[in-house]
Design a protein around this motif. Structure first.
Motif, PDB file in Angstrom:
ATOM      1  N   VAL A 129       0.845  -1.199   0.000  1.00 16.54           N
ATOM      2  CA  VAL A 129       0.000   0.000   0.000  1.00 16.54           C
ATOM      3  C   VAL A 129       0.879   1.247   0.000  1.00 16.54           C
ATOM      4  O   VAL A 129       0.610   2.229  -0.716  1.00 16.54           O
ATOM      5  CB  VAL A 129      -0.949  -0.003   1.220  1.00 16.54           C
ATOM      6  N   ASP A 130       1.947   1.230   0.798  1.00 16.57           N
ATOM      7  CA  ASP A 130       2.885   2.350   0.861  1.00 16.57           C
ATOM      8  C   ASP A 130       3.469   2.643  -0.523  1.00 16.57           C
ATOM      9  O   ASP A 130       3.512   3.790  -0.967  1.00 16.57           O
ATOM     10  CB  ASP A 130       4.006   2.020   1.854  1.00 16.57           C
ATOM     11  N   ARG A 131       3.904   1.597  -1.235  1.00 17.42           N
ATOM     12  CA  ARG A 131       4.484   1.771  -2.574  1.00 17.42           C
ATOM     13  C   ARG A 131       3.428   2.232  -3.577  1.00 17.42           C
ATOM     14  O   ARG A 131       3.702   3.037  -4.460  1.00 17.42           O
ATOM     15  CB  ARG A 131       5.133   0.481  -3.052  1.00 17.42           C
ATOM     16  N   TYR A 132       2.190   1.734  -3.433  1.00 12.87           N
ATOM     17  CA  TYR A 132       1.111   2.138  -4.341  1.00 12.87           C
ATOM     18  C   TYR A 132       0.851   3.644  -4.222  1.00 12.87           C
ATOM     19  O   TYR A 132       0.778   4.353  -5.230  1.00 12.87           O
ATOM     20  CB  TYR A 132      -0.164   1.355  -4.037  1.00 12.87           C
ATOM     21  N   VAL A 133       0.716   4.118  -2.993  1.00 13.66           N
ATOM     22  CA  VAL A 133       0.422   5.543  -2.785  1.00 13.66           C
ATOM     23  C   VAL A 133       1.610   6.395  -3.242  1.00 13.66           C
ATOM     24  O   VAL A 133       1.436   7.440  -3.880  1.00 13.66           O
ATOM     25  CB  VAL A 133       0.094   5.830  -1.305  1.00 13.66           C
ATOM     26  N   ALA A 134       2.842   5.939  -2.942  1.00 11.26           N
ATOM     27  CA  ALA A 134       4.039   6.710  -3.306  1.00 11.26           C
ATOM     28  C   ALA A 134       4.187   6.857  -4.809  1.00 11.26           C
ATOM     29  O   ALA A 134       4.621   7.902  -5.303  1.00 11.26           O
ATOM     30  CB  ALA A 134       5.282   6.039  -2.713  1.00 11.26           C
ATOM     31  N   ILE A 135       3.824   5.820  -5.579  1.00 10.11           N
ATOM     32  CA  ILE A 135       4.025   5.838  -7.030  1.00 10.11           C
ATOM     33  C   ILE A 135       2.795   6.328  -7.788  1.00 10.11           C
ATOM     34  O   ILE A 135       2.905   7.103  -8.742  1.00 10.11           O
ATOM     35  CB  ILE A 135       4.433   4.433  -7.523  1.00 10.11           C
ATOM     36  N   CYS A 136       1.618   5.899  -7.348  1.00 14.29           N
ATOM     37  CA  CYS A 136       0.391   6.247  -8.080  1.00 14.29           C
ATOM     38  C   CYS A 136      -0.244   7.553  -7.612  1.00 14.29           C
ATOM     39  O   CYS A 136      -0.930   8.225  -8.383  1.00 14.29           O
ATOM     40  CB  CYS A 136      -0.629   5.110  -7.963  1.00 14.29           C
ATOM     41  N   LEU A 137      -0.038   7.902  -6.324  1.00  6.89           N
ATOM     42  CA  LEU A 137      -0.616   9.138  -5.781  1.00  6.89           C
ATOM     43  C   LEU A 137       0.461   9.931  -5.041  1.00  6.89           C
ATOM     44  O   LEU A 137       0.337  10.235  -3.849  1.00  6.89           O
ATOM     45  CB  LEU A 137      -1.766   8.799  -4.805  1.00  6.89           C
ATOM     46  N   LEU A 139       1.493  13.032  -4.913  1.00  8.89           N
ATOM     47  CA  LEU A 139       1.171  14.328  -4.303  1.00  8.89           C
ATOM     48  C   LEU A 139       0.382  14.162  -3.003  1.00  8.89           C
ATOM     49  O   LEU A 139       0.438  15.020  -2.117  1.00  8.89           O
ATOM     50  CB  LEU A 139       0.388  15.202  -5.287  1.00  8.89           C
ATOM     51  N   ARG A 140      -0.350  13.057  -2.895  1.00 10.61           N
ATOM     52  CA  ARG A 140      -1.165  12.811  -1.698  1.00 10.61           C
ATOM     53  C   ARG A 140      -0.455  11.930  -0.678  1.00 10.61           C
ATOM     54  O   ARG A 140      -0.993  11.655   0.401  1.00 10.61           O
ATOM     55  CB  ARG A 140      -2.501  12.170  -2.106  1.00 10.61           C
ATOM     56  N   TYR A 141       0.753  11.485  -1.013  1.00  9.56           N
ATOM     57  CA  TYR A 141       1.475  10.550  -0.127  1.00  9.56           C
ATOM     58  C   TYR A 141       1.647  11.088   1.305  1.00  9.56           C
ATOM     59  O   TYR A 141       1.341  10.383   2.263  1.00  9.56           O
ATOM     60  CB  TYR A 141       2.840  10.192  -0.731  1.00  9.56           C
ATOM     61  N   PRO A 142       2.122  12.348   1.487  1.00  6.85           N
ATOM     62  CA  PRO A 142       2.327  12.846   2.861  1.00  6.85           C
ATOM     63  C   PRO A 142       1.039  12.902   3.681  1.00  6.85           C
ATOM     64  O   PRO A 142       1.083  12.742   4.912  1.00  6.85           O
ATOM     65  CB  PRO A 142       2.899  14.254   2.646  1.00  6.85           C
ATOM     66  N   SER A 143      -0.097  13.137   3.025  1.00  7.46           N
ATOM     67  CA  SER A 143      -1.353  13.242   3.765  1.00  7.46           C
ATOM     68  C   SER A 143      -2.003  11.881   4.035  1.00  7.46           C
ATOM     69  O   SER A 143      -2.788  11.736   4.970  1.00  7.46           O
ATOM     70  CB  SER A 143      -2.345  14.136   3.004  1.00  7.46           C
ATOM     71  N   ILE A 144      -1.665  10.867   3.198  1.00 10.47           N
ATOM     72  CA  ILE A 144      -2.249   9.530   3.376  1.00 10.47           C
ATOM     73  C   ILE A 144      -1.364   8.647   4.240  1.00 10.47           C
ATOM     74  O   ILE A 144      -1.791   8.111   5.276  1.00 10.47           O
ATOM     75  CB  ILE A 144      -2.498   8.856   2.007  1.00 10.47           C
ATOM     76  N   VAL A 145      -0.113   8.471   3.825  1.00 12.69           N
ATOM     77  CA  VAL A 145       0.810   7.598   4.566  1.00 12.69           C
ATOM     78  C   VAL A 145       1.635   8.455   5.524  1.00 12.69           C
ATOM     79  O   VAL A 145       2.772   8.828   5.251  1.00 12.69           O
ATOM     80  CB  VAL A 145       1.723   6.812   3.600  1.00 12.69           C
TER      81      VAL A 145
END
Length: 322
Positions: A129-137, A139-145
């Motif tokens: 999930v961490d890699r998915y958010v980092a690569i696919c989203l 710009l939203r990584y700091p707010s999600i993960v």
């Protein structure tokens, strides 16, 4: 945990005809199995030292105080717990012929193995999930993960992994062990123990299958979905360099996931099939609990630049040019 299973045994004392199990070790090679103690002991020491080193690097390097490395630290703790659950007893069997194990201790080991394996699987999901958010989203990584996400994910995985396997030793403790107490294994596996029962163990097999599908099956499904979405996103990148960088950050995860789940599937197939050489599933079972803890830190250290730089600093080597 031991007290709980001791109480179970007392409350069902009329059902038990044996007071202890005997772990015979590796089937078919009893006469020379002691020679396996050296490589197994070295693997265990490597697992402990490598994971302690990973935890030290993550703790000392401020640049590594990020969600991905928190999950990696959790994986190191779980790996040490998994290896320590089985290796001291296996080495005691091979070195000192200490084959006996009480029923409560056997059921407690059975629970701990299932618990740590489920935790490791859960951590792999968190990393995916961490890699998915980092690569696919990105710009939203700091707010999600963020730290709150890490805390919630860790607590959820710990609760799931500690509560769901309780049924395995509890159901095993309900079986009637009337005569046989020799387990052709060097650890208390669920199927190995319940195969000695004189009464019907169908509920144990069904429960094992149910847990495998609900926990491992769902985790593997989420991991495959995450990396499929990552691949889809990477293929849309116009820059070959950006695509290569994105893929390289996932390679270590994919290597560990592939080895972890492949061995679990192979163990399940060999246990359920009629094996003419029972050594195969037993050896696979042991190696699955000690090789990943030894290799996981090395795979990450080799594939991760920040971790390598932290390793050089901890070992006081010059990190320039690396």
């Amino acid at each position: 945990m031991l007290v709980m299973f001791q109480n179970l045994r007392v409350s069902n004392s009329s059902k038990f005809q044996v007071s202890e199990f005997i772990l015979m070790g590796f089937p078919g090679i009893h006469s020379w199995q002691h020679w396996l103690s050296l490589p197994l002991a070295l693997l265990y020491l490597l697992a402990l030292s490598a994971n302690i080193l990973i935890l030290t690097i993550i703790n000392k390097e401020a640049a590594l105080h990020q969600p991905m490395y928190h999950f990696l630290g959790s994986l190191a703790v779980v790996d040490m717990g998994l290896a320590t659950t089985i290796m001291p007893k296996i080495l005691a069997i091979l070195w000192f012929n200490a084959k006996t194990i009480s029923l409560p201790e056997c059921f407690a080991q059975m629970y701990a193995i299932h618990c740590f394996v489920a935790m490791e699987s859960g951590i792999f999901v968190c990393m995916a999930v961490d890699r998915y958010v980092a690569i696919c989203l990105p710009l939203r990584y700091p707010s999600i993960v963020n730290d709150f996400f890490v805390i919630k994910a860790t607590i959820f995985m710990a609760l799931r992994s500690s509560l769901s396997p309780i049924s395995v030793p509890v159901l095993a403790a309900q079986r009637h062990y009337c005569s046989q107490n020799q387990i052709e294994h060097c650890l208390c596996s669920n199927l190995g123990v319940t195969s000695l029962a004189c009464d019907d163990r169908k509920i144990n097999s069904i429960n094992q299958l149910f847990l495998a599908w609900t926990i491992m099956g769902s985790d593997l499904g989420l991991i495959i979905l995450s990396y499929a979405l990552i691949l889809h996103s990477v293929l849309k990148l116009k820059s070959a360099e950006a695509a290569s960088k994105a893929i390289s950050t996932c390679i270590s995860h994919l290597i560990l996931n592939f080895s972890f789940y492949t061995v679990i599937i192979v163990i399940s197939i060999t246990h359920s099939a009629t094996m003419t050489v029972p050594l195969v599933p037993v050896l696979l079972n042991v190696l699955h609990n000690v090789i990943p803890p030894a290799l996981n830190p090395m795979v990450y250290a080799l594939k991760n630049k920040e971790l390598r730089q932290g390793l050089y600093k901890v070992l006081r080597l010059d990190s320039k040019g690396h």
